[in-house]
Write a protein that holds these residues in place. Sequence first.
Motif, PDB file in Angstrom:
ATOM      1  N   ILE A   1     -10.535 -18.249 -17.996  1.00 20.21           N
ATOM      2  CA  ILE A   1      -9.077 -17.947 -17.881  1.00 20.21           C
ATOM      3  C   ILE A   1      -8.448 -18.033 -16.544  1.00 20.21           C
ATOM      4  N   GLN A   2      -9.078 -17.604 -15.417  1.00 18.31           N
ATOM      5  CA  GLN A   2      -8.628 -17.213 -14.192  1.00 18.31           C
ATOM      6  C   GLN A   2      -8.537 -18.607 -13.512  1.00 18.31           C
ATOM      7  N   ARG A   3      -9.375 -19.572 -14.142  1.00 16.91           N
ATOM      8  CA  ARG A   3      -9.194 -20.804 -13.343  1.00 16.91           C
ATOM      9  C   ARG A   3      -7.907 -21.344 -13.594  1.00 16.91           C
ATOM     10  N   TYR A   4      -7.176 -20.945 -14.584  1.00 15.52           N
ATOM     11  CA  TYR A   4      -5.699 -21.397 -15.054  1.00 15.52           C
ATOM     12  C   TYR A   4      -4.640 -20.348 -14.609  1.00 15.52           C
ATOM     13  N   TRP A   5      -5.324 -19.159 -14.659  1.00 18.90           N
ATOM     14  CA  TRP A   5      -4.307 -18.082 -14.538  1.00 18.90           C
ATOM     15  C   TRP A   5      -5.158 -17.031 -13.657  1.00 18.90           C
ATOM     16  N   PRO A   6      -5.241 -17.312 -12.348  1.00 22.74           N
ATOM     17  CA  PRO A   6      -5.946 -16.337 -11.223  1.00 22.74           C
ATOM     18  C   PRO A   6      -5.985 -15.010 -11.646  1.00 22.74           C
ATOM     19  N   GLU A   7      -4.873 -14.288 -11.889  1.00 25.30           N
ATOM     20  CA  GLU A   7      -4.818 -12.947 -11.761  1.00 25.30           C
ATOM     21  C   GLU A   7      -5.037 -12.461 -13.122  1.00 25.30           C
ATOM     22  N   GLY A   8      -5.294 -13.242 -14.050  1.00 21.88           N
ATOM     23  CA  GLY A   8      -5.460 -12.634 -15.606  1.00 21.88           C
ATOM     24  C   GLY A   8      -6.903 -12.611 -15.989  1.00 21.88           C
ATOM     25  N   SER A   9      -6.868 -12.115 -17.164  1.00 24.88           N
ATOM     26  CA  SER A   9      -8.340 -11.545 -17.783  1.00 24.88           C
ATOM     27  C   SER A   9      -8.054 -11.502 -19.162  1.00 24.88           C
ATOM     28  N   SER A  10      -9.270 -11.481 -19.864  1.00 26.45           N
ATOM     29  CA  SER A  10      -9.373 -11.687 -21.220  1.00 26.45           C
ATOM     30  C   SER A  10      -8.915 -10.332 -21.791  1.00 26.45           C
ATOM     31  N   ALA A  11      -8.532  -9.269 -21.359  1.00 32.05           N
ATOM     32  CA  ALA A  11      -7.806  -8.189 -21.771  1.00 32.05           C
ATOM     33  C   ALA A  11      -6.465  -8.342 -22.086  1.00 32.05           C
ATOM     34  N   SER A  12      -5.792  -9.221 -21.316  1.00 30.88           N
ATOM     35  CA  SER A  12      -4.273  -9.465 -21.329  1.00 30.88           C
ATOM     36  C   SER A  12      -4.160 -10.647 -22.546  1.00 30.88           C
ATOM     37  N   LEU A  13      -4.879 -11.229 -23.193  1.00 33.83           N
ATOM     38  CA  LEU A  13      -4.812 -12.164 -24.171  1.00 33.83           C
ATOM     39  C   LEU A  13      -4.565 -11.670 -25.754  1.00 33.83           C
ATOM     40  N   ASP A  14      -3.770 -12.087 -26.246  1.00 34.18           N
ATOM     41  CA  ASP A  14      -3.608 -11.684 -27.691  1.00 34.18           C
ATOM     42  C   ASP A  14      -4.616 -12.584 -28.360  1.00 34.18           C
ATOM     43  N   PRO A  15      -4.862 -12.313 -29.576  1.00 32.26           N
ATOM     44  CA  PRO A  15      -5.674 -13.364 -30.647  1.00 32.26           C
ATOM     45  C   PRO A  15      -4.970 -14.157 -31.425  1.00 32.26           C
ATOM     46  N   VAL A  16      -4.019 -15.014 -30.671  1.00 29.58           N
ATOM     47  CA  VAL A  16      -3.071 -15.812 -31.566  1.00 29.58           C
ATOM     48  C   VAL A  16      -3.078 -17.214 -31.135  1.00 29.58           C
ATOM     49  N   GLY A  17      -2.498 -18.150 -31.624  1.00 25.32           N
ATOM     50  CA  GLY A  17      -2.551 -19.616 -31.418  1.00 25.32           C
ATOM     51  C   GLY A  17      -1.002 -19.946 -31.612  1.00 25.32           C
ATOM     52  N   PRO A  18      -0.617 -21.136 -31.400  1.00 20.24           N
ATOM     53  CA  PRO A  18       0.870 -21.344 -31.409  1.00 20.24           C
ATOM     54  C   PRO A  18       1.295 -21.668 -33.051  1.00 20.24           C
ATOM     55  N   SER A  19       0.544 -21.530 -33.992  1.00 14.57           N
ATOM     56  CA  SER A  19       0.932 -21.573 -35.195  1.00 14.57           C
ATOM     57  C   SER A  19       0.043 -20.698 -36.243  1.00 14.57           C
ATOM     58  N   PRO A  20       0.732 -20.222 -37.271  1.00 12.35           N
ATOM     59  CA  PRO A  20       2.174 -19.719 -37.361  1.00 12.35           C
ATOM     60  C   PRO A  20       2.538 -18.867 -36.181  1.00 12.35           C
ATOM     61  N   LEU A  21       3.654 -19.290 -35.788  1.00  8.54           N
ATOM     62  CA  LEU A  21       4.407 -18.607 -34.855  1.00  8.54           C
ATOM     63  C   LEU A  21       5.806 -18.314 -34.891  1.00  8.54           C
ATOM     64  N   LEU A  22       6.492 -17.130 -35.018  1.00  9.37           N
ATOM     65  CA  LEU A  22       7.913 -17.026 -34.924  1.00  9.37           C
ATOM     66  C   LEU A  22       8.174 -16.542 -33.739  1.00  9.37           C
ATOM     67  N   ILE A  23       9.132 -17.133 -33.082  1.00  9.45           N
ATOM     68  CA  ILE A  23       9.450 -17.024 -31.620  1.00  9.45           C
ATOM     69  C   ILE A  23      10.811 -17.303 -31.246  1.00  9.45           C
ATOM     70  N   HIS A  24      11.500 -16.747 -30.179  1.00  8.33           N
ATOM     71  CA  HIS A  24      12.785 -16.964 -29.892  1.00  8.33           C
ATOM     72  C   HIS A  24      12.653 -18.287 -28.900  1.00  8.33           C
ATOM     73  N   LEU A  25      13.673 -19.256 -28.849  1.00 10.97           N
ATOM     74  CA  LEU A  25      13.419 -20.271 -28.052  1.00 10.97           C
ATOM     75  C   LEU A  25      13.546 -20.133 -26.701  1.00 10.97           C
ATOM     76  N   ASP A  26      14.089 -19.066 -26.007  1.00  8.07           N
ATOM     77  CA  ASP A  26      13.858 -18.873 -24.773  1.00  8.07           C
ATOM     78  C   ASP A  26      12.347 -18.440 -24.376  1.00  8.07           C
ATOM     79  N   GLN A  27      11.796 -18.104 -25.121  1.00  7.18           N
ATOM     80  CA  GLN A  27      10.477 -17.628 -24.989  1.00  7.18           C
ATOM     81  C   GLN A  27       9.512 -18.916 -25.157  1.00  7.18           C
ATOM     82  N   LEU A  28       9.867 -19.634 -26.067  1.00 10.70           N
ATOM     83  CA  LEU A  28       8.956 -20.912 -26.136  1.00 10.70           C
ATOM     84  C   LEU A  28       9.249 -21.844 -25.117  1.00 10.70           C
TER      85      LEU A  28
END
Length: 590
Positions: free
Chosen positions: A282-309
């Motif tokens: 995770i930190q290779r792509y997001w240096p300040e990130g960690s597993s604790a910050s990730l939601d157990p989701v994928g991009p589908s099915p996903l209901l999302i506002h266009l601005d967020q997408l």
Amino acid sequence: LASAGARAQVRFARGRARLRHSYLISPRALPACAASAMQRLLGTLMFVSVLLLAGMILLAHGTLANGSHDAQQDAVAHHLTRIQSAQTRIEKKLHDVEDQLAVATSAAATSAAAASAAATTAAAASKSDADDCPGRVPFHGLLTCQGSVYQQWQARIMYFHWKKQAAAAGPCGDMGGFTRLVASEGGKPDGLEGEIPSVFVPQLPASVIESHFHFGVLNRPESVRQLLASPALLRQITSDFVLVLETDHVLMQPIPNLATRTTPAAFTFGYMHAHASQDWVIQRYWPEGSSASLDPVGPSPLLIHLDQLRAIAPRWLNFSLGLRSNADAERVMQGWVQEMWGYSIASASIGLRHQVFRDFQVEPGALSSAAQLDGFPLRYWIFHYTYQFEYYLDGTPCQPWTIGEFSLDKRHFSAEPPPYPLPDPPPGANKAAFFLVGAFNEAMRALGTAWPRRQPAPGSSEPPLQSVYGRRRLDWFGRHANGFATELRTMPLIKRLVGSEWACEDGSSLQLGGNGDARWRSGRSGRWGSMNNPDLGGACPVGACIYVDVSGSHNVAVNGSSLTVMRLFYRTASATPEVVARCHRSGGGA
């Protein structure tokens, strides 16, 4: 009094801000949101009015209790003037709020009319009734796919059930327009655009896909990126929210808009729970990130506002490309879902958290537990048919890594669509298997002659098209402990034939080994096993037929001490099987 008045003014300002924010959320939701804000403001202003009146009366009473008659009259007049002035200011604010409400409602109606003009016919009819549906926040179905035969037939079934559930929701349902976003070679149409509203974007170059281990799923974030970057393509999207879908989804119920402008809604995947051992990836792509910050989701099915997408899309693509080209990442993140990990890391990296739903979709198979199917189908919105329904003909579910005598698996139809109609599962199969066969048949039936493959009419001399039977011949499946070993343990015919040798009329010898290995014709090796296929009829009866996969695939009818070896005739144009050898037992076996 001064303190209470100040607090009331703050409440008024917040109420007015909520009114403006309600317009930003969605024009369609504005009338209901504005009315709610109006009610809050009215309550606040009534509170201010009562406070002012009470305060003025108290002040006047104090003045009247002290002072001359003239002074008392002057004080009363002065306080009445202040009360009238306060009342005037309150009435003016009420008029201002009414004007804002009128303007906002008018803007909502104008926006609704513009969106309706760009929508598909079904979506336009739904949107035209927006004024009669207070609180409706529509979303647009966005089906991401490629133009392959495999995904085309799935998309046709998926779109049929989208239309079915949108109609069931009625004009006040949240399901709005629909677009199939297709990544194709050069962005060329694939011929389904007349049946399904579609837009086409160029797929990733073959060299990119090859360098990422032929992972075609990378076209999903790339096609979404292109969509969001093109004003012309975005005009096809008729709502501020989208529901990102996959071709192997069957909608089971009308879906409400579960998202807000700040919080998307997604399905929680059991295999997408991040853990500390993945932090270095995770930190290779997001240096300040960690597993604790990730939601157990994928991009589908996903209901999302266009601005967020729009905010997620570039990182989603870049992270997915990076993960798929990182051999080390494979050790802690399964390769087949690395694009999902790319989305999960990307969304977390911009501070986005999802509202997750365990029952957003169901992913059943033959081995589904009773708990998973409790309340099925009404408990779920989407059926994701990614897992197989593998059964023996008696309804016993097959264990993992086994292809059943009845095998309902989308992967069998990579090169051509399933034929209509599919046969029902065996008695004893679970209700999810019956639901999926019914959903397939309903969609194929509705498409009529437009569906390209149909079984011959009853009584026809044409052989049946292969569908869910006769699939049990993949070598590595047969070698698994749940493959031939299970047949040997459970099937009387296999027990009787194991270890037998057969002398054939052409001088060759056929050997059926005890571990599923076979030898025939100059000692060539292959596999053998049961072939219980009701489509084959009397030429290869259920319970009296095997297959031998040596020098090509063959059906073998067993009649006592003789064998009739035939080519796989369900793949030929003739209903008469081609006999290639006749053999007699020469030794071994029970």
